[in-house]
Design a protein around this motif. Structure first.
Motif, PDB file in Angstrom:
ATOM      1  N   HIS A 246       5.067  95.316  65.918  1.00 41.47           N
ATOM      2  CA  HIS A 246       6.187  94.407  66.182  1.00 41.47           C
ATOM      3  C   HIS A 246       5.617  92.998  66.353  1.00 41.47           C
ATOM      4  N   ASP A 250      11.646  90.933  71.262  1.00 44.51           N
ATOM      5  CA  ASP A 250      13.080  91.188  71.145  1.00 44.51           C
ATOM      6  C   ASP A 250      13.676  90.887  72.517  1.00 44.51           C
ATOM      7  N   HIS A 325      20.617  91.017  70.061  1.00 41.42           N
ATOM      8  CA  HIS A 325      19.351  90.527  70.628  1.00 41.42           C
ATOM      9  C   HIS A 325      18.805  89.437  69.709  1.00 41.42           C
ATOM     10  N   HIS A 327      15.307  88.228  67.936  1.00 44.54           N
ATOM     11  CA  HIS A 327      13.882  88.454  67.638  1.00 44.54           C
ATOM     12  C   HIS A 327      13.259  87.053  67.556  1.00 44.54           C
TER      13      HIS A 327
HETATM   14 ZN   LIG Z   1      12.046  92.393  66.685  1.00 40.93          ZN
END
Ligand SMILES: [Zn+2]
Length: 344
Positions: A246, A250, A325, A327
């Motif tokens: 990742h 997030d 959300h 990112h």
């Molecule tokens: Zn993400």
């Protein structure tokens, strides 16, 4: 014979001045004489003196001369006495005047001495203020990371303040020493102020640089929320449930939460795809970029110059997302890096 008589009685002496005229022949020849008769008292015999006629005139003239000289001397003396008296009065008056002048001068000297002491105290106070300004400047330089400045410090001893207790009159020598000290201290303070002026100008420049550096550094949160649902690094992919990398944070936030750009920069990409959803890339300086994904709305266009804190979009769940959300990603020279060091 004809006798002209003048009689003067003085105590018991009778003086008879008689002008005796001799024989006509003698008169013609100018041999006139006076006969002076002295009668001491009734029991004594009368004494006679014959004196030439000129003698009384000479005596009278002498007496007149003596009287005149005496009168002149008396008048002169009286005049001198008057002048002396005037001079004496003037001396007394001048003496009082000089005494008054000296007292005034002494008062003036005392006032000047007190002013010197006050000036010395003010100099010490000014030194303390300059030192305080210097400390504050050092604090500013610490905050902006500009480093400390070394400036020569003037040592100013404060003049003794009025604190009571016994004291003696300051001598001229002591006051003169204080004057010299104060002059020297003021000269040092003048130098300190010049140095401080230069130093503050430098500090201001450094502060502007620091402020500029702050503006171009992405060091704020892009949304108000601090709920990180997925950090930077390896994780289990929410879709495939397989380990995956990742590349950002997030941050969970309600729909349409304002998204702030985290530093000054230029919008280099506004796009939309099935993976990143509506997303914006902003390029900053020094090789830094920030990336905002899954937006519900984008409020800027490619090429826009944006300022730190400006709202550039709203939180959504577009693209490969399981909920509302943001990112948020920080890229250094095109490579994704952990946002953590950049966040407060
Ligand atoms: Zn993400």
């Amino acid at each position: 014979m004809r006798i002209a008589t003048n009689i003067i009685v003085f105590h018991r002496i009778m003086l008879i001045c008689a002008k005796t005229e001799g024989a006509d022949m003698k008169l013609k020849m100018g041999s006139k004489r006076y006969t002076l008769v002295i009668i001491p008292d009734a029991n004594s015999s009368v004494r006679r003196f014959e004196v030439p006629k000129l003698i009384p005139y000479i005596a009278g003239a002498g007496l007149m001369t003596l009287v005149s000289i005496t009168l002149v001397l008396y008048v002169g003396h009286a005049r001198n006495a008057s002048v002396a008296n005037k001079l004496q009065t003037q001396i007394v008056s001048r003496d009082a005047e000089y005494t008054s002048t000296v007292q005034e001068k002494n008062q003036t000297i005392e006032q000047l001495q007190n002013q010197v002491i006050q000036l010395s105290q003010q100099t010490a106070e000014m030194k303390a203020k300059i030192d305080d300004i210097r400390k504050q400047e050092d604090e500013i330089r610490t905050i902006t990371g500009s480093g400390q400045v070394k400036i020569s410090s003037a040592d100013v001893a404060p003049a003794a303040g009025a604190m009571g207790g016994s004291s003696t009159q300051a001598s001229n020598g002591e006051v003169q020493v204080l004057v010299e000290q104060t002059k020297s201290q003021l000269s040092d303070l003048d130098k300190s102020v010049d140095e401080l002026k230069d130093s503050i100008a430098d500090t201001k420049e450094k502060a502007i640089e620091a402020q500029q550096k702050l503006r171009i550094t992405p060091n704020i949160w892009p949304v108000d929320s601090r709920t990180i649902t997925s950090g930077f690094g390896l994780r289990q992919d929410p879709f495939t449930m397989r380990p995956s990398f990742h590349s950002g944070y997030d941050i969970s936030a309600p729909r349409d939460t304002p998204v702030h750009v985290t530093a000054d920069g230029v919008v280099t990409t506004t796009g939309s795809d099935s993976s990143h959803g509506n997303n914006i890339v902003v390029t900053h300086s020094k090789g830094l970029q920030t990336w905002y994904m899954h937006l519900n709305k984008m409020l800027v266009q490619k090429g826009d110059r944006v300022e730190k804190g400006q709202v550039i979009g709203l939180v959504g769940t577009t693209g490969r997302s399981t909920g509302y959300h943001l990112h948020y990603e920080v890229l250094k020279n095109g490579v994704s890096s952990d946002p953590k060091p950049y966040l407060p």
